[in-house]
Write a protein that holds these residues in place. Sequence first.
Motif, short mmCIF file in Angstrom:
data_model
loop_
_atom_site.label_atom_id
_atom_site.label_comp_id
_atom_site.label_asym_id
_atom_site.label_seq_id
_atom_site.Cartn_x
_atom_site.Cartn_y
_atom_site.Cartn_z
N PRO A 89 0.84 -1.20 0.00
CA PRO A 89 0.00 0.00 0.00
C PRO A 89 0.87 1.25 0.00
N HIS A 90 0.46 2.23 -0.79
CA HIS A 90 1.28 3.43 -0.92
C HIS A 90 1.36 4.19 0.40
N ARG A 91 2.57 4.54 0.77
CA ARG A 91 2.83 5.41 1.91
C ARG A 91 3.82 6.47 1.45
N TYR A 92 3.47 7.72 1.67
CA TYR A 92 4.35 8.79 1.21
C TYR A 92 5.65 8.79 2.00
N PHE A 93 5.57 8.41 3.29
CA PHE A 93 6.76 8.36 4.14
C PHE A 93 7.00 6.95 4.64
N HIS A 94 8.26 6.61 4.82
CA HIS A 94 8.69 5.35 5.45
C HIS A 94 10.11 5.62 5.92
N GLU A 95 10.20 6.31 7.07
CA GLU A 95 11.50 6.81 7.51
C GLU A 95 11.53 7.11 9.00
N PHE A 96 12.75 7.23 9.52
CA PHE A 96 12.97 7.79 10.85
C PHE A 96 14.28 8.57 10.81
N GLN A 97 14.51 9.37 11.85
CA GLN A 97 15.71 10.18 11.91
C GLN A 97 16.69 9.66 12.95
N LEU A 332 13.26 0.35 15.20
CA LEU A 332 13.01 1.56 14.42
C LEU A 332 12.71 1.25 12.96
N VAL A 333 13.48 0.34 12.38
CA VAL A 333 13.24 -0.03 10.98
C VAL A 333 11.86 -0.67 10.82
N ASP A 334 11.53 -1.59 11.68
CA ASP A 334 10.24 -2.29 11.58
C ASP A 334 9.07 -1.34 11.80
N GLY A 340 5.71 2.21 7.33
CA GLY A 340 5.24 3.32 6.50
C GLY A 340 4.91 4.58 7.29
N LEU A 341 5.78 4.95 8.23
CA LEU A 341 5.55 6.13 9.05
C LEU A 341 6.65 7.17 8.82
N GLN A 342 6.39 8.40 9.27
CA GLN A 342 7.38 9.47 9.23
C GLN A 342 7.76 9.76 10.67
N CYS A 343 8.85 9.13 11.11
CA CYS A 343 9.19 9.14 12.54
C CYS A 343 10.33 10.08 12.88
N ASP A 344 10.32 10.53 14.13
CA ASP A 344 11.45 11.26 14.68
C ASP A 344 12.46 10.26 15.24
N ALA A 345 13.41 10.73 16.04
CA ALA A 345 14.46 9.85 16.55
C ALA A 345 13.95 8.85 17.58
N ARG A 346 12.73 9.06 18.10
CA ARG A 346 12.12 8.09 19.01
C ARG A 346 11.34 7.02 18.27
N GLY A 347 11.16 7.25 16.96
CA GLY A 347 10.30 6.35 16.22
C GLY A 347 8.85 6.70 16.42
N TYR A 348 8.56 8.02 16.54
CA TYR A 348 7.20 8.49 16.76
C TYR A 348 6.77 9.37 15.59
N ASP A 349 5.59 9.09 15.05
CA ASP A 349 5.02 9.87 13.96
C ASP A 349 3.86 10.67 14.53
N GLU A 350 4.05 12.01 14.63
CA GLU A 350 3.03 12.84 15.26
C GLU A 350 1.73 12.89 14.47
N THR A 351 1.77 12.52 13.20
CA THR A 351 0.53 12.49 12.42
C THR A 351 -0.21 11.16 12.60
#
Length: 366
Positions: A89-97, A332-334, A340-351
Amino acid sequence: MARRTRLISGLLMSGALLVTSLGVGGMASGDDTAPARVSASGDAPAHSAHQGHTMAASTRATADDRDGDGYVPAKTPVTGVKPAVKEPPHRYFHEFQANCTVTHTKPDDPIVYPGRPGSSHDHTFMGNTTTDAHSTTDSLKNGSTKCKAPGDKSAYWMPTLSKGGQPVLPVGPQVIYYKSGVTDYTSVRPFPEGLRYVVGSPTQTAEEFRRHPGFVEGWECGESYFNVDFPKSCPTSADTQLNIRFQAPSCWDGEHLDTPDHQSHMSYPKVRAGTNDNICPASHPVALPMIEFKMAFPVNGDLSQVRLSSGAGYSFHYDFFNAWDAPTLKALVDHCVVGGLQCDARGYDETHPEAGAALDENYELP
């Protein structure tokens, strides 16, 4: 041994690997480095990480390369893998910092010049506080870190930037993205322990830098973008900085943590024939996180005296030496890349607060 023989033979035939004791050489003619994300034939050979550049081979034994031949085999090779062609399924983001702060500068490079302090141009190191010419997988794992996640003891470094001969170092946690470089983001797996590579080349020409598959927006400052070399000037204001974004290869051969040119064990994805999908080539079928440096240097105004220790702006390159705590990186990778999330360094996606975070408030596994 057969694998090494095939690899060396193939690289020599293509003119990609000309191992010398002098460091990095020029690019072979006939380069075809059009980034896969823009346009590339699905039938074209996969772009290797070095794109025809040469790197110095390790000529002395180290704790990681005991016979000094430049090859560091993976402790647990990944075999029998085919490039993932699934379209999830399309996800615009799939990342963490991975937010890591500058730790020190030093004319060392434990990948290109292991055990040879002072042999390199000056580098700006981030993350692990102990990185030097003698660094190994074990020494980094036993070191400390200035990354937000204590489990990230990896070493990240790049040529030192200066203005008028004075070093200008990035301030505060820098943004190092871990993304999916392939369409099937669910196929991305964590880095193997001890993986290392060099992205780009200090001797690349301006045109080679512009056409490199890792090129994103070049040097940017204010409203000036896509600069191959440093712009002549930037607006003088408190919030204006000189920025660079550059992406690393994300496909692994599954066998080597390092190779003599420090790049050919990695490859950029290619476009699958008849589609717009990015997939790993058969020669490098294992999808790993795609690192993207997004560095911000506190310099503006007149940039005529800005230089890199490696030369002009188009000599920008960087190195990565993996020393993550394996369970932390996998979480974090999983959670973020595969999830398919846009995560910060905690692995948290505020959206997507309902998804929770991979790490706790101390950036550690809960």
